[in-house]
Every structure is written in C-alpha cells, then in structure tokens.
Scaffold this motif. Structure first.
Motif, PDB file in Angstrom:
ATOM      1  N   THR A  64       0.943  -1.271   0.015  1.00  0.00           N
ATOM      2  CA  THR A  64       0.131   0.099  -0.084  1.00  0.00           C
ATOM      3  C   THR A  64       0.692   1.188   0.110  1.00  0.00           C
ATOM      4  OG1 THR A  64      -1.807   1.063   1.227  1.00  0.00           O
ATOM      5  CG2 THR A  64      -0.283   0.011   2.561  1.00  0.00           C
ATOM      6  N   GLY A  65       0.260   2.071  -0.818  1.00  0.00           N
ATOM      7  CA  GLY A  65       0.971   3.652  -0.653  1.00  0.00           C
ATOM      8  C   GLY A  65       0.280   4.467   0.196  1.00  0.00           C
ATOM      9  N   ASP A  66       0.538   5.536   0.141  1.00  0.00           N
ATOM     10  CA  ASP A  66      -0.430   6.462   0.996  1.00  0.00           C
ATOM     11  C   ASP A  66      -1.800   6.463   0.760  1.00  0.00           C
ATOM     12  OD1 ASP A  66       1.820   7.595   2.411  1.00  0.00           O
ATOM     13  OD2 ASP A  66       2.118   9.041   1.144  1.00  0.00           O
ATOM     14  N   ASN A  67      -2.298   6.437  -0.373  1.00  0.00           N
ATOM     15  CA  ASN A  67      -3.693   6.366  -0.947  1.00  0.00           C
ATOM     16  C   ASN A  67      -4.060   5.275  -1.433  1.00  0.00           C
ATOM     17  OD1 ASN A  67      -3.973   8.938   0.440  1.00  0.00           O
ATOM     18  ND2 ASN A  67      -3.256   9.697  -1.708  1.00  0.00           N
ATOM     19  N   ASP A  68      -3.207   4.242  -1.662  1.00  0.00           N
ATOM     20  CA  ASP A  68      -3.486   3.046  -2.473  1.00  0.00           C
ATOM     21  C   ASP A  68      -4.172   2.075  -1.542  1.00  0.00           C
ATOM     22  OD1 ASP A  68      -2.070   4.326  -4.356  1.00  0.00           O
ATOM     23  OD2 ASP A  68      -0.181   3.142  -4.211  1.00  0.00           O
ATOM     24  N   PRO A  69      -5.043   1.320  -2.104  1.00  0.00           N
ATOM     25  CA  PRO A  69      -5.801  -0.096  -1.063  1.00  0.00           C
ATOM     26  C   PRO A  69      -4.595  -0.936  -1.263  1.00  0.00           C
ATOM     27  CG  PRO A  69      -6.666   0.172  -3.644  1.00  0.00           C
ATOM     28  CD  PRO A  69      -5.747   1.455  -3.330  1.00  0.00           C
ATOM     29  N   LEU A  70      -4.964  -1.975  -0.404  1.00  0.00           N
ATOM     30  CA  LEU A  70      -3.872  -2.963  -0.076  1.00  0.00           C
ATOM     31  C   LEU A  70      -4.273  -3.938  -1.379  1.00  0.00           C
ATOM     32  CD1 LEU A  70      -4.482  -4.094   3.557  1.00  0.00           C
ATOM     33  CD2 LEU A  70      -2.228  -2.846   2.618  1.00  0.00           C
ATOM     34  N   SER A  71      -3.089  -4.349  -1.986  1.00  0.00           N
ATOM     35  CA  SER A  71      -3.032  -5.446  -2.940  1.00  0.00           C
ATOM     36  C   SER A  71      -1.914  -6.391  -2.750  1.00  0.00           C
ATOM     37  CB  SER A  71      -2.661  -4.538  -4.167  1.00  0.00           C
ATOM     38  OG  SER A  71      -1.602  -4.167  -4.323  1.00  0.00           O
ATOM     39  N   ASP A  72      -2.182  -7.623  -3.490  1.00  0.00           N
ATOM     40  CA  ASP A  72      -1.249  -8.764  -3.376  1.00  0.00           C
ATOM     41  C   ASP A  72       0.390  -8.355  -3.493  1.00  0.00           C
ATOM     42  OD1 ASP A  72      -3.218 -10.167  -2.808  1.00  0.00           O
ATOM     43  OD2 ASP A  72      -3.551 -10.808  -4.781  1.00  0.00           O
ATOM     44  N   PHE A  73       1.323  -8.847  -2.665  1.00  0.00           N
ATOM     45  CA  PHE A  73       2.662  -8.869  -2.797  1.00  0.00           C
ATOM     46  C   PHE A  73       3.199 -10.407  -2.928  1.00  0.00           C
ATOM     47  CE2 PHE A  73       6.890  -8.885  -0.917  1.00  0.00           C
ATOM     48  CZ  PHE A  73       7.385  -8.106  -1.838  1.00  0.00           C
ATOM     49  N   GLN A  74       3.889 -10.332  -4.154  1.00  0.00           N
ATOM     50  CA  GLN A  74       4.331 -11.706  -4.335  1.00  0.00           C
ATOM     51  C   GLN A  74       5.832 -11.663  -4.023  1.00  0.00           C
ATOM     52  OE1 GLN A  74       2.339 -14.203  -4.785  1.00  0.00           O
ATOM     53  NE2 GLN A  74       0.730 -12.913  -4.848  1.00  0.00           N
ATOM     54  N   ILE A  75       6.058 -12.732  -3.355  1.00  0.00           N
ATOM     55  CA  ILE A  75       7.537 -13.020  -2.959  1.00  0.00           C
ATOM     56  C   ILE A  75       8.368 -13.425  -4.300  1.00  0.00           C
ATOM     57  CG2 ILE A  75       9.566 -14.510  -1.682  1.00  0.00           C
ATOM     58  CD1 ILE A  75       7.469 -14.504   0.588  1.00  0.00           C
ATOM     59  N   THR A  76       9.197 -12.840  -4.608  1.00  0.00           N
ATOM     60  CA  THR A  76      10.113 -13.301  -6.034  1.00  0.00           C
ATOM     61  C   THR A  76      11.004 -14.328  -5.451  1.00  0.00           C
ATOM     62  OG1 THR A  76      11.835 -11.628  -5.307  1.00  0.00           O
ATOM     63  CG2 THR A  76      10.101 -10.783  -6.865  1.00  0.00           C
ATOM     64  N   GLU A  77      11.193 -15.228  -6.501  1.00  0.00           N
ATOM     65  CA  GLU A  77      12.276 -16.310  -6.447  1.00  0.00           C
ATOM     66  C   GLU A  77      13.771 -15.839  -5.757  1.00  0.00           C
ATOM     67  OE1 GLU A  77      11.767 -19.551  -6.316  1.00  0.00           O
ATOM     68  OE2 GLU A  77       9.645 -19.055  -6.087  1.00  0.00           O
ATOM     69  N   GLU A  78      14.018 -14.467  -6.483  1.00  0.00           N
ATOM     70  CA  GLU A  78      15.385 -13.887  -6.517  1.00  0.00           C
ATOM     71  C   GLU A  78      15.324 -12.852  -5.363  1.00  0.00           C
ATOM     72  OE1 GLU A  78      18.576 -11.920  -9.443  1.00  0.00           O
ATOM     73  OE2 GLU A  78      16.980 -12.944 -10.405  1.00  0.00           O
ATOM     74  N   TRP A  79      15.946 -13.104  -4.418  1.00  0.00           N
ATOM     75  CA  TRP A  79      16.124 -12.064  -3.416  1.00  0.00           C
ATOM     76  C   TRP A  79      17.670 -12.102  -2.751  1.00  0.00           C
ATOM     77  CZ3 TRP A  79      17.004 -14.041   1.242  1.00  0.00           C
ATOM     78  CH2 TRP A  79      16.413 -15.357   1.596  1.00  0.00           C
ATOM     79  N   ILE A  80      18.149 -11.261  -2.159  1.00  0.00           N
ATOM     80  CA  ILE A  80      19.579 -11.286  -1.613  1.00  0.00           C
ATOM     81  C   ILE A  80      19.386 -10.627  -0.254  1.00  0.00           C
ATOM     82  CG2 ILE A  80      21.790 -10.317  -1.766  1.00  0.00           C
ATOM     83  CD1 ILE A  80      21.292 -10.228  -4.818  1.00  0.00           C
ATOM     84  N   TYR A  81      20.152 -11.297   0.871  1.00  0.00           N
ATOM     85  CA  TYR A  81      20.175 -10.855   1.908  1.00  0.00           C
ATOM     86  C   TYR A  81      21.171  -9.588   1.968  1.00  0.00           C
ATOM     87  CZ  TYR A  81      21.434 -10.880   7.189  1.00  0.00           C
ATOM     88  OH  TYR A  81      21.765 -10.452   8.390  1.00  0.00           O
ATOM     89  N   ARG A  82      20.743  -8.600   2.254  1.00  0.00           N
ATOM     90  CA  ARG A  82      21.271  -7.272   2.417  1.00  0.00           C
ATOM     91  C   ARG A  82      21.962  -6.991   3.471  1.00  0.00           C
ATOM     92  NH1 ARG A  82      21.272  -3.366  -1.585  1.00  0.00           N
ATOM     93  NH2 ARG A  82      21.262  -4.693  -3.389  1.00  0.00           N
TER      94      ARG A  82
END
Length: 191
Positions: free
Chosen positions: A3-21
């Motif tokens: 969600t942004g400031d005025n955006d409604p909640l929408s689906d967030f998908q975990i991507t296969e590619e992520w890096i521990y920072r």
C-alpha cells in the motif's frame, strides 16, 4: 500486500530471486534485484518460553484482526515521508510502500535466512505484518550517470544514514551524556 499513502492493499508476491543485504536491531533488509527494490521486514524478540510463544501467537492474531501492525508501519512510513524525506532530500530518498507479508511468507523468509543471519542476530524473529518496500539505491538509475564525476563500473555502494540525537536539551542537562550515548553504553554493558 502493498500500500502507498492512498492505495488500497493489493497482493505482494515474494520473488524467487532475493539477496540478504543485512540487518540491524529492528529490521532485516532484503534486496529484490529484478525490481530494484529493498524489502525491510521488522523484527521482534524471539520468545524463550511456551507462554512467550503463546503471547506472540495471540499478538499476531490481534495484529491481523485489528490491523495494529499495519497501522504502526503506516505511522512509521508517514514519519519517514513527512519528516525524514524532506530533511534529507527527495533526490536521495525514495517513496516507501507498506507491505503486508502473510504468516506463510514470513515463514519462507525465516527458513531461508537462517544460513545468512549472524548468530547474535538470531535472538529476534521476523514480525508478521510489518514490512516496507523502498527503491534499492545500490543500483544507480541510468539517467543519473551523466551527473556522476566518475566512470560507472559494475560495483556500487550504498550508505545508510541513521540520524541519532547527539545533543542534550536543557531538560536533560542533569544526565551525564545524551540519551543516545547512554543507550549505547547500556547496550554494551548488558551484552
């Protein structure tokens, strides 16, 4: 969900590619290279007893049912957007979106992160329903290249600025140091 400031909640998908920072005391930071975003997930203390786990489970339920975690994260992002971002400058900061990660998504991250996290950081677990999405400034946008006083290479570095109070207001002059310094001293003494 995002969600942004005025955006409604929408689906967030975990991507296969992520890096521990990396991580600090309060957050774990993951890079999502394909989208050039940073996912910041809040942490809480790992319960040490069965009652502690029960309290976490009840708290997670209340966070979900009452939307408390979402409201707290939105409050923090509002402070970031209205206070910190104007102080540092919009060119050097990004918009922040609130992200809702399901319990299943949190479990996937926790299982995968175990091999990356330093042992002394494992006393905390990821908090259900508290996460944020930011631009990843380790990637410099191509339209910024012309302003750089050096040639671009494959390596870039990002620096996190963490403002701390290093001064004492008149009401705190009776303390031997500023509150930040005293907290740091206490943290070193405890560990």
């Amino acid at each position: 969900m995002v969600t942004g400031d005025n955006d409604p909640l929408s689906d967030f998908q975990i991507t296969e590619e992520w890096i521990y920072r990396g991580e600090g005391n309060c957050n774990v930071v993951l890079s999502l290279p394909k989208s050039r975003k940073i996912l910041r997930i809040r942490k809480i203390d790992r319960p040490r007893t069965l009652i502690g786990w029960l309290i976490v489970w009840i708290n997670d339920f209340l966070y979900w049912y009452c939307g408390k975690g979402i409201k707290e994260e939105l409050r923090d992002l509002k402070f970031y957007s209205t206070v910190m971002r104007p102080l540092v400058g919009r060119r050097y900061t990004s918009e922040a979106d609130q992200v809702f990660l399901s319990r299943k998504q949190i479990k996937i991250f926790e299982d995968s992160l175990g091999k990356y996290r330093p042992e002394f950081r494992k006393q905390k677990i990821l908090q259900y329903s508290r996460a944020s999405l930011f631009d990843d400034f380790a990637f410099i946008p191509k339209d910024e290249y012309e302003y750089l006083p050096f040639e671009m290479s494959q390596n870039t570095y990002a620096i996190e600025i963490k403002p701390k109070q290093g001064w004492r207001p008149l009401s705190e002059k009776h303390f031997p140091a500023c509150l930040f310094c005293m907290h740091q001293y206490l943290k070193v003494r405890i560990h």
